[in-house]
Each structure stands twice: as C-alpha cells, then as structure tokens.
Design an enzyme around this catalytic site. Structure first.
Site, PDB file in Angstrom:
ATOM      1  N   GLY A   1       0.447  13.264 -33.686  1.00 32.32           N
ATOM      2  CA  GLY A   1       0.022  14.236 -34.675  1.00 32.32           C
ATOM      3  C   GLY A   1      -1.488  14.367 -34.716  1.00 32.32           C
TER       4      GLY A   1
ATOM      5  N   GLY B   1       4.382  11.716 -32.663  1.00 29.26           N
ATOM      6  CA  GLY B   1       5.017  13.021 -32.822  1.00 29.26           C
ATOM      7  C   GLY B   1       5.562  13.583 -31.524  1.00 29.26           C
TER       8      GLY B   1
ATOM      9  N   GLU C   1       2.004   3.389 -34.132  1.00 27.60           N
ATOM     10  CA  GLU C   1       1.570   3.551 -35.521  1.00 27.60           C
ATOM     11  C   GLU C   1       1.037   2.278 -36.169  1.00 27.60           C
ATOM     12  OE1 GLU C   1       4.115   6.961 -34.452  1.00 27.60           O
ATOM     13  OE2 GLU C   1       4.309   4.793 -34.201  1.00 27.60           O
TER      14      GLU C   1
ATOM     15  N   ASP D   1       7.402   6.868 -37.343  1.00 27.83           N
ATOM     16  CA  ASP D   1       8.069   7.927 -38.106  1.00 27.83           C
ATOM     17  C   ASP D   1       8.724   8.883 -37.132  1.00 27.83           C
ATOM     18  OD1 ASP D   1       5.664   9.077 -37.173  1.00 27.83           O
ATOM     19  OD2 ASP D   1       5.435  10.341 -38.952  1.00 27.83           O
TER      20      ASP D   1
END
Length: 357
Positions: free
Chosen positions: A71, A131, A154, A162
C-alpha cells in the site's frame, strides 16, 4: 499533483482476445496500491463479471520490479503519526481517517477477488508484498516465476499482516505460515507453491507469451504450454525445525526454540523476529491463530480491519514506518510491550456487522 500523474492512469486495462488485463501502473513505486487503484480494480472486475465476452482476467504490474510492493505507506504514516500522537484519539477517529477508508474498500476488493466467478490470473512476478498479496493470492489462478519475492512484511513496521494475509498464512502447515508472518522474510516462487500460496510456475521470460496465449487459447491451454515444474523450496526443506519452534505458545518461546536449534538459518530467524515490534508480533501471532479457526476469508478480514485501526492508534506503526521508510535509519524505538494491551486490538467495532455486506 503533476501533469503526468493526471494524464497516466494508475491502472491500465487491455483487451486480449477472450481475456482482459488489469495492469498496475505505478512502476516508480513498484505499483504500490492506493485508494483510487483499489476502487478502479473493483469497478473493472464488476464490469467484466457480467460480460459474456470475457472469460478471464489477468493481473500484472508495469515495469520490471514487480507486481506490487504494497500500500501507499507514506500516506498511512501521516494518519498513524497524527492518531498515535494524540492521546485523545478514538476508534472513531481512526475509522474516519483516509487510511481506514482505503482499507475498508481494499479488504472488500480482496474478498471479491476470492469469489470472482471467472478465471482470475494473478502474475506474481518480482516483488509481491502486503497489498500486492491481497490482489493476487486470493485469486483462483496464481502464477509465480523465478523472480518472485513474496512477503508479508508488516511486523517490521509495527503493523500486522492484513488484506486477508492472516487467513492465507494460517492455513499453511508446519509453521511455515507463522514463520512468514513473524519474520517478514521474502519467499521465492518455489516457496509460495510449496506453501499453497501459488498454483503454477512460469519462467519470467515466458510471461508475455503466456499472457497472450490466455487471450488466444484460454487459461488451461496457456498453463499447459508455459508452466514448468517449480524448483525445490529451500524454506520447505527446513519445515521440521520450523514446525517445532513455531508451535510454541508465545513470541519469546518461539525465539528461544529457534536459538536452541543451533543452525545458521534458525539463529537468523530468531534475530529477525527479535528485531520486530513486540506488540505487532504478539498481535500477529494471535491473529494467525484465530484466523485458522475462521470459516471464511470475510471473517478474517473483519478482524484484520479492527486490528488495522488499532495499529493506527498505537505508536509502533508510526515509529516503524519512520525508521524503515521515512528516515531509513533502520533503528525503531518500539513501545513497551503489554500483554494486557493485546486484547484491545481485537475488540469489536460498531460497523463489523455491515463491513462486508
């Protein structure tokens, strides 16, 4: 906004016989996904799902560096800094942030990809992180190459996997999914196939012809022509000690078991985990174990949304991004860990019931 950013779309589409291509088009940032891109991808997928002329969708990244590096981390840093720096910030403040609004639509896209009614071919070439995993590894035809470097990094920035990453990693046997989530290590194409995160191996120099063949002959014929046997997975060869070490109940116990193994890889694994945010590690471990019991990806995404919002409110996320991406001193100062504080990351939100409706 520069003139070029106005004129050049961040997501390109191409017609290729019976297939349609989605091309992530931010090569300077290794095609990092932002909110506009997530919305555009969702709209195109919805359009093509109802088009009888389209038999398959192919996703790949522009440039030579990879599908997607994750992201827009700089934008997320702005929100994390503002929210974690204000002791009065609440869940509602986090939920009203641009980052949360992006995640809301991004996670819905991840779920839509997982149940897409047509062949969804994700070309996981080069860098595939965060992402990028979300828009590829939930697809029904996942292709890796000799250049694939896949990661859920992450924990290194005080965040937690996520985009459905905890759903994927929790289903990898022998502790290999936990290993990937807690070390943030890069996985090669052969590792991804051995772990069940990818389906087919196509040499990178055959990708252009492979994509062309999908539109001309169909997905199955293209795979039959261009897919080859994947090399041996170096990570899977270590599964025996990884399974034992990562079966421990807590992060300190996992680190101790890795050190007790005594080989170079296990020692490096212990060092890698020990350098990460203690809070992010504990929350990731619990997230992965809870995701293993989830009935659906949607169940996991609801939990990940809660956890992501709470990461915005916790100081480790802003500090981790600062150290790794903004200042690049690689020397984060993590907050003091509190076992009791982990529960707060998982508390329900008012919008959980309608999040993926």
């Amino acid at each position: 906004m520069s003139e070029q950013s106005v004129l050049v779309p961040s997501v390109l589409t191409e017609e290729n016989g019976s297939a349609r291509s989605l091309i992530l088009n931010r090569p300077k940032s290794i095609n990092a996904i932002d909110h506009e891109m997530a919305t555009e991808i969702a709209e195109r997928l919805d359009e093509w799902a109802g088009d009888d002329a389209v038999e398959a969708v192919v996703l790949y990244g522009a440039g030579e560096r990879g599908l997607c590096a994750g992201g827009d981390i700089v934008a997320i840093h702005r929100d994390a800094s503002a929210l974690s720096g204000n002791p009065d910030s609440t869940d509602l403040d986090a939920e009203n942030s641009p980052s949360a609004k992006f995640w809301f639509d991004e996670y819905r896209l991840n779920a839509a990809i997982s149940r897409y009614p047509k062949r969804y071919v994700a070309i996981m070439d080069g860098i595939v992180m965060g992402g990028g995993v979300g828009v590829s590894a939930h697809g029904n035809v996942r292709v890796v190459t000799d250049r694939t470097r896949l990661a859920m990094p992450e924990v290194g920035i005080g965040f937690v996997p996520d985009v459905g990453g905890t759903h994927l990693l929790s289903r990898v046997p022998d502790g290999l999914g936990l290993y990937a989530g807690l070390t943030a290590g890069h996985l090669r194409g052969a590792d991804a196939i051995a772990m069940g995160l990818a389906d087919h191996f196509v040499p990178s120099d055959s990708l252009s012809a492979f994509i062309e063949a999908i539109g001309a002959s169909g997905v199955d014929a293209a795979i039959a022509e261009f897919a080859t046997e994947a090399p041996e997975s170096e990570l899977a060869a270590q599964r025996e000690w990884i399974a034992e070490a990562f079966a421990a109940e807590t992060i300190p116990e996992i680190i101790d078991r890795c050190r007790a193994v005594g080989n170079e890889m296990a020692t490096k694994t212990a060092d890698a985990i020990a350098a990460k945010s203690p809070t992010a590690l504990a929350v990731t471990l619990r997230s992965l174990r809870e995701a293993a019991a989830d009935a659906t990806l949607e169940d996991t995404l609801v939990r990940e949304y809660r956890v992501s919002l709470r990461c915005l409110l916790h100081p480790d996320m802003a500090e981790g991004i600062r150290a790794q991406v903004i200042d690049k001193d690689r020397n984060p100062s993590w907050a003091e860990f509190s076992e009791a504080g982990v529960d707060a990351f998982f508390a329900p939100l008012p919008h959980d019931l309608t999040f993926l409706a």
